[in-house]
Motif scaffolding. Structure first.
Motif, PDB file in Angstrom:
ATOM      1  N   LYS A 156       0.727  -1.239  -0.099  1.00  0.00           N
ATOM      2  CA  LYS A 156       0.137   0.050  -0.054  1.00  0.00           C
ATOM      3  C   LYS A 156       0.794   1.250   0.082  1.00  0.00           C
ATOM      4  O   LYS A 156       0.200   2.473  -0.144  1.00  0.00           O
ATOM      5  CB  LYS A 156      -0.753   0.153   1.299  1.00  0.00           C
ATOM      6  CG  LYS A 156      -1.907  -1.326   1.176  1.00  0.00           C
ATOM      7  CD  LYS A 156      -2.577  -0.960   0.047  1.00  0.00           C
ATOM      8  CE  LYS A 156      -3.772  -2.474   0.098  1.00  0.00           C
ATOM      9  NZ  LYS A 156      -4.702  -2.387  -1.133  1.00  0.00           N
ATOM     10  N   GLU A 157       2.064   1.200   0.153  1.00  0.00           N
ATOM     11  CA  GLU A 157       3.022   2.388  -0.016  1.00  0.00           C
ATOM     12  C   GLU A 157       2.993   3.012  -1.400  1.00  0.00           C
ATOM     13  O   GLU A 157       2.935   4.292  -1.725  1.00  0.00           O
ATOM     14  CB  GLU A 157       4.532   1.737   0.457  1.00  0.00           C
ATOM     15  CG  GLU A 157       4.464   1.836   1.852  1.00  0.00           C
ATOM     16  CD  GLU A 157       6.032   1.761   2.604  1.00  0.00           C
ATOM     17  OE1 GLU A 157       6.676   2.539   3.009  1.00  0.00           O
ATOM     18  OE2 GLU A 157       6.508   0.292   2.317  1.00  0.00           O
ATOM     19  N   ILE A 186       8.625 -12.743  -2.156  1.00  0.00           N
ATOM     20  CA  ILE A 186       8.920 -12.117  -3.621  1.00  0.00           C
ATOM     21  C   ILE A 186       7.305 -12.246  -4.195  1.00  0.00           C
ATOM     22  O   ILE A 186       7.270 -11.231  -4.813  1.00  0.00           O
ATOM     23  CB  ILE A 186       9.671 -13.238  -4.558  1.00  0.00           C
ATOM     24  CG1 ILE A 186       9.910 -12.695  -5.764  1.00  0.00           C
ATOM     25  CG2 ILE A 186       9.067 -14.640  -4.540  1.00  0.00           C
ATOM     26  CD1 ILE A 186      10.933 -11.183  -5.737  1.00  0.00           C
ATOM     27  N   GLU A 187       6.413 -12.784  -3.828  1.00  0.00           N
ATOM     28  CA  GLU A 187       5.215 -12.682  -4.184  1.00  0.00           C
ATOM     29  C   GLU A 187       4.597 -11.234  -3.484  1.00  0.00           C
ATOM     30  O   GLU A 187       3.791 -10.585  -4.380  1.00  0.00           O
ATOM     31  CB  GLU A 187       4.146 -13.958  -3.744  1.00  0.00           C
ATOM     32  CG  GLU A 187       4.303 -15.043  -4.620  1.00  0.00           C
ATOM     33  CD  GLU A 187       5.632 -15.642  -4.006  1.00  0.00           C
ATOM     34  OE1 GLU A 187       6.243 -16.668  -4.963  1.00  0.00           O
ATOM     35  OE2 GLU A 187       6.075 -15.677  -2.879  1.00  0.00           O
ATOM     36  N   GLY A 188       4.948 -11.101  -2.444  1.00  0.00           N
ATOM     37  CA  GLY A 188       4.631  -9.882  -1.748  1.00  0.00           C
ATOM     38  C   GLY A 188       5.133  -8.332  -2.258  1.00  0.00           C
ATOM     39  O   GLY A 188       4.627  -7.464  -2.643  1.00  0.00           O
ATOM     40  N   VAL A 189       6.571  -8.567  -2.794  1.00  0.00           N
ATOM     41  CA  VAL A 189       7.244  -7.540  -3.538  1.00  0.00           C
ATOM     42  C   VAL A 189       6.536  -7.223  -5.006  1.00  0.00           C
ATOM     43  O   VAL A 189       6.266  -6.160  -5.223  1.00  0.00           O
ATOM     44  CB  VAL A 189       8.699  -8.121  -3.753  1.00  0.00           C
ATOM     45  CG1 VAL A 189       9.218  -6.996  -4.639  1.00  0.00           C
ATOM     46  CG2 VAL A 189       9.383  -8.134  -2.671  1.00  0.00           C
ATOM     47  N   ILE A 190       6.185  -8.247  -5.617  1.00  0.00           N
ATOM     48  CA  ILE A 190       5.508  -8.203  -6.914  1.00  0.00           C
ATOM     49  C   ILE A 190       4.251  -7.251  -6.536  1.00  0.00           C
ATOM     50  O   ILE A 190       3.817  -6.490  -7.512  1.00  0.00           O
ATOM     51  CB  ILE A 190       5.129  -9.723  -7.540  1.00  0.00           C
ATOM     52  CG1 ILE A 190       6.661 -10.246  -8.139  1.00  0.00           C
ATOM     53  CG2 ILE A 190       4.332  -9.300  -8.930  1.00  0.00           C
ATOM     54  CD1 ILE A 190       6.506 -11.628  -8.459  1.00  0.00           C
ATOM     55  N   LYS A 191       3.520  -7.895  -5.684  1.00  0.00           N
ATOM     56  CA  LYS A 191       2.129  -7.339  -5.745  1.00  0.00           C
ATOM     57  C   LYS A 191       2.246  -5.828  -5.196  1.00  0.00           C
ATOM     58  O   LYS A 191       1.805  -5.034  -5.596  1.00  0.00           O
ATOM     59  CB  LYS A 191       1.559  -8.032  -4.392  1.00  0.00           C
ATOM     60  CG  LYS A 191      -0.143  -7.461  -3.967  1.00  0.00           C
ATOM     61  CD  LYS A 191      -0.724  -8.238  -2.884  1.00  0.00           C
ATOM     62  CE  LYS A 191      -2.048  -7.587  -2.514  1.00  0.00           C
ATOM     63  NZ  LYS A 191      -2.840  -8.448  -1.495  1.00  0.00           N
ATOM     64  N   GLY A 192       3.197  -5.547  -4.118  1.00  0.00           N
ATOM     65  CA  GLY A 192       3.497  -4.232  -3.927  1.00  0.00           C
ATOM     66  C   GLY A 192       3.835  -3.102  -4.789  1.00  0.00           C
ATOM     67  O   GLY A 192       3.443  -2.155  -4.912  1.00  0.00           O
ATOM     68  N   LYS A 193       4.863  -3.650  -5.702  1.00  0.00           N
ATOM     69  CA  LYS A 193       5.436  -2.816  -6.743  1.00  0.00           C
ATOM     70  C   LYS A 193       4.543  -2.588  -7.891  1.00  0.00           C
ATOM     71  O   LYS A 193       4.162  -1.737  -8.435  1.00  0.00           O
ATOM     72  CB  LYS A 193       6.688  -3.505  -7.458  1.00  0.00           C
ATOM     73  CG  LYS A 193       7.812  -3.695  -6.394  1.00  0.00           C
ATOM     74  CD  LYS A 193       8.288  -2.197  -5.684  1.00  0.00           C
ATOM     75  CE  LYS A 193       9.435  -2.349  -4.738  1.00  0.00           C
ATOM     76  NZ  LYS A 193      10.034  -1.092  -4.283  1.00  0.00           N
ATOM     77  N   SER A 194       3.622  -3.694  -8.105  1.00  0.00           N
ATOM     78  CA  SER A 194       2.454  -3.372  -9.081  1.00  0.00           C
ATOM     79  C   SER A 194       1.357  -2.543  -8.844  1.00  0.00           C
ATOM     80  O   SER A 194       0.514  -2.490  -9.559  1.00  0.00           O
ATOM     81  CB  SER A 194       1.961  -4.943  -9.475  1.00  0.00           C
ATOM     82  OG  SER A 194       2.864  -5.890  -9.857  1.00  0.00           O
ATOM     83  N   GLU A 195       1.274  -2.101  -7.489  1.00  0.00           N
ATOM     84  CA  GLU A 195       0.513  -1.116  -7.104  1.00  0.00           C
ATOM     85  C   GLU A 195       0.470   0.240  -7.922  1.00  0.00           C
ATOM     86  O   GLU A 195      -0.484   1.015  -8.375  1.00  0.00           O
ATOM     87  CB  GLU A 195       0.596  -0.516  -5.723  1.00  0.00           C
ATOM     88  CG  GLU A 195      -0.120  -1.666  -4.718  1.00  0.00           C
ATOM     89  CD  GLU A 195       0.498  -1.229  -3.168  1.00  0.00           C
ATOM     90  OE1 GLU A 195       0.642  -2.282  -2.749  1.00  0.00           O
ATOM     91  OE2 GLU A 195       0.960  -0.081  -2.976  1.00  0.00           O
ATOM     92  N   LEU A 196       1.658   0.279  -8.770  1.00  0.00           N
ATOM     93  CA  LEU A 196       2.082   1.440  -9.702  1.00  0.00           C
ATOM     94  C   LEU A 196       1.019   1.067 -10.894  1.00  0.00           C
ATOM     95  O   LEU A 196       0.152   2.071 -11.567  1.00  0.00           O
ATOM     96  CB  LEU A 196       3.505   1.667 -10.304  1.00  0.00           C
ATOM     97  CG  LEU A 196       3.755   2.743 -11.190  1.00  0.00           C
ATOM     98  CD1 LEU A 196       3.138   3.979 -10.851  1.00  0.00           C
ATOM     99  CD2 LEU A 196       5.106   2.586 -11.475  1.00  0.00           C
TER     100      LEU A 196
END
Length: 428
Positions: A156-157, A186-196
């Motif tokens: 959410k950042e 790594i799945e959390g990274v992908i989800k977080g960055k994909s917020e863009l």
């Protein structure tokens, strides 16, 4: 005070600052609070240095001067002011995030676009919930473009930073094993960055997609406002990788562009800068000059000659993905002697032991004849063979290096920022 009224006062100021120690006369000072400091206590000091207004959230402090403006929460006010300011700007803003290479990519995009346009960009890596607002408040109405780097270590950042910066164009450099402590996996990274991507899609804005990255193409899905780039000739913008020995060379429109960046992993960073330049009508010569004239600094992939040694200094930061990429690049360099100085990787949470051991295992398989120095409590707890030396702290490493004379070698220095491994240069 309503944000519109505060904005009028902001327009009277020459800049904004959150640091009373280094503040410009005529600036607007925001008295931020943290775990170990309270900016309200330094409002008077800021005023004495010539600030126009001080934004505070302590009622007792606000009564000391008529130019002290009381708000409910200074941080929230800073963010709201930045968002309001962004809404007044009539030119495109480009946002970028990713696990690795954000700052280098941002600098490359700036280097290319500034060949034709008046551009402002994030300074350094001021890319968080404070840095992004400060970046936006530096942008001026007579600029042509704004480039905003966004960092995150939790879900959410990125979507929150997008709500402030409201980008028209966006790109993700890559998805890697960074900030696993916050993202969880790594799945959390992908989800977080994909917020863009989520923001761009929901607001009908444009994404630049590296088609060589299958995660990017998967996450953007069938969205149609996409500019694709990469090595495939079917892309909207095609850029060919030529070599990285050690510097990256690419070909674009039959012109070979030679960078000062090492490692094939920098191909994608160069490619997106070329793609943005081409999309926004920077001529080919301008694109070429922008890439070729950019030299990395601040401990990011720098090549330094010292004591007859060729040193790759990449000590700005490290995570398992960037560490492995640096090692793969170093493995492919031709050299008679190789020395590796690697420091702990931080913010890996409960994956730390596994990830540090994985790096050690890779080194054992690929650098049998090299001398390896690993520093930090995480690396020190790994199981390593005899050519790999481990040290709990930099002081321990420093004491050991006094007994070594390293000459005519290729050296890789890489670790997380907190390890400050650039200090090795003082010893070599």
């Amino acid at each position: 005070m309503k944000i519109e009224q505060l904005y009028n006062k902001f327009l009277e100021c020459v800049s904004v600052s959150t640091d009373s120690r280094s503040i410009e006369e005529g600036a607007m000072y925001f008295a931020l609070k943290g775990d170990n400091f309270d900016g309200n206590k330094f409002a008077q000091q800021a005023k004495e240095k010539g600030t126009r207004y001080c934004i505070v959230d302590n009622s007792e402090i606000s009564e000391q001067d008529s130019d002290f403006i009381l708000v409910d929460d200074v941080l929230n006010t800073l963010q709201a002011l930045a968002k309001h300011h962004r809404q007044q700007l009539k030119y495109p803003i480009i946002a970028l995030t990713g696990s690795n290479g954000k700052t280098t990519t941002k600098e490359l995009i700036y280097a290319v676009l500034s060949k034709k346009y008046k551009v402002k960009a994030t300074i350094g890596n001021l890319n968080n919930h404070i840095g992004v607002p400060l970046t936006l408040l530096r942008f001026r109405p007579d600029d042509d473009f704004g480039i905003v780097e966004m960092g995150a270590n939790h879900q959410k950042e990125i979507i929150f930073l997008c709500s402030i910066a409201q980008p028209d164009y966006g790109l993700i450099t890559n998805f890697g094993k960074a900030h696993l402590e916050g993202f969880g996996s790594i799945e959390g990274v992908i989800k977080g960055k994909s917020e863009l991507y989520d923001y761009l899609k929901s607001n009908n804005k444009t994404a630049f997609i590296n088609s060589n990255d299958t995660i990017q193409t998967e996450k953007i899905g069938s969205y149609d406002k996409v500019i694709s780039f990469g090595s495939d000739v079917q892309n909207d913008i095609s850029i060919q990788f030529i070599s990285a020995n050690p510097f990256v060379n690419v070909k674009f429109k039959d012109v070979v562009i030679s960078s000062h960046l090492i490692g094939s992993y920098n191909y994608a960073n160069i490619a997106v800068a070329i793609a943005l330049g081409d999309y926004f009508k920077v001529n080919l010569k301008g694109i070429e000059n922008g890439i070729e004239n950019y030299s990395p600094d601040n401990n990011r992939s720098q090549i330094i000659e010292k004591a007859n040694n060729k040193i790759i200094l990449d000590a700005y930061n490290a995570n398992p993905t960037s560490m492995l990429a640096a090692l793969e690049n170093f493995k492919n360099l031709e050299a008679k002697q190789k020395f590796l100085f690697l420091g702990d990787m931080f913010e890996l949470g409960n994956t730390s032991t596994k990830e540090h051991q994985a790096i050690v295992d890779y080194i054992e398989s690929n650098f049998e004849t090299s001398t390896v120095f690993l520093t930090g409590k995480h690396f020190a707890s790994t199981i390593a063979k005899s050519n790999i030396k481990t040290y709990n702290s930099f002081d321990d490493l420093k004491a050991e290096l006094k007994h070594h004379s390293i000459k005519n070698a290729s050296i890789l220095i890489k670790g997380s920022r907190g390890m400050a491994l650039e200090r090795v240069l003082e010893i070599l």
